[in-house]
Design a protein around this motif. Structure first.
Motif, short mmCIF file in Angstrom:
data_model
loop_
_atom_site.label_atom_id
_atom_site.label_comp_id
_atom_site.label_asym_id
_atom_site.label_seq_id
_atom_site.Cartn_x
_atom_site.Cartn_y
_atom_site.Cartn_z
N THR A 81 0.86 -1.19 0.00
CA THR A 81 0.00 0.00 0.00
C THR A 81 0.89 1.24 0.00
OG1 THR A 81 -0.09 0.03 2.42
CG2 THR A 81 -1.87 -1.13 1.28
N GLY A 82 0.32 2.35 -0.33
CA GLY A 82 1.03 3.63 -0.26
C GLY A 82 2.27 3.68 -1.13
N LYS A 83 3.37 4.15 -0.50
CA LYS A 83 4.61 4.33 -1.24
C LYS A 83 5.19 3.00 -1.72
CE LYS A 83 5.97 8.66 0.89
NZ LYS A 83 6.98 9.36 1.70
N ALA A 84 5.01 1.95 -0.93
CA ALA A 84 5.51 0.63 -1.35
C ALA A 84 4.79 0.17 -2.61
CB ALA A 84 5.34 -0.39 -0.23
N PHE A 119 6.15 2.11 -5.50
CA PHE A 119 7.48 1.60 -5.85
C PHE A 119 7.38 0.34 -6.69
CE2 PHE A 119 10.84 -1.48 -4.91
CZ PHE A 119 11.94 -0.79 -5.41
N TRP A 120 6.57 -0.63 -6.25
CA TRP A 120 6.47 -1.90 -6.97
C TRP A 120 5.83 -1.72 -8.34
CZ3 TRP A 120 9.86 -5.18 -5.94
CH2 TRP A 120 10.31 -5.38 -4.65
N LEU A 121 4.87 -0.81 -8.45
CA LEU A 121 4.25 -0.57 -9.77
C LEU A 121 5.23 0.13 -10.71
CD1 LEU A 121 0.59 0.39 -8.76
CD2 LEU A 121 1.44 -1.79 -9.69
N CYS A 122 6.04 1.04 -10.18
CA CYS A 122 7.08 1.67 -11.01
C CYS A 122 8.13 0.65 -11.44
CB CYS A 122 7.73 2.83 -10.26
SG CYS A 122 6.68 4.28 -10.12
#
Length: 111
Positions: A27-30, A33-36
């Protein structure tokens, strides 16, 4: 050189599959990060597949795609076992082995 590009592209395919797996629980920033990471891995993987199928020593489309997909699949299964604690069963390893044998066989019989 095309084979090196194809192998590296297959490893990036593993990267985008693992990124999707990691994004599932994030969720959130993690999650961002994983989608990027997924988007970058997809772009690099596809570009390297494209480059491997062109040029002076082009790998035929059918062979390139099969090898690229198999590298990604094998890498994803191994990553799933190591990082997602997926089961290691006889049948999973048996069919993973047949996939490897099939891709090697495809390369052997391709001109």
């Amino acid at each position: 050189m095309n084979w090196v590009l194809l192998i590296i592209g297959g490893l990036f395919e593993t990267g985008f599959a693992v990124s999707l797996g990691k994004a599932q629980g994030a969720t959130g920033k993690a999650l961002a990060f994983w989608l990027c990471t997924f988007a970058v891995c997809v772009a690099i993987s596809m570009y390297l597949l494209f480059k491997a199928m062109g040029g002076e020593k082009a790998i035929p489309v059918g062979t390139a795609y099969a090898v690229w997909g198999a590298i990604g699949a094998i890498g994803t299964v191994i990553s799933g076992i190591l990082w997602f604690h997926e089961p290691v069963t006889f049948w999973r390893m048996f069919f993973l082995s047949t996939l490897i044998i099939s891709v090697v066989g495809l390369q052997v019989v391709s001109s």
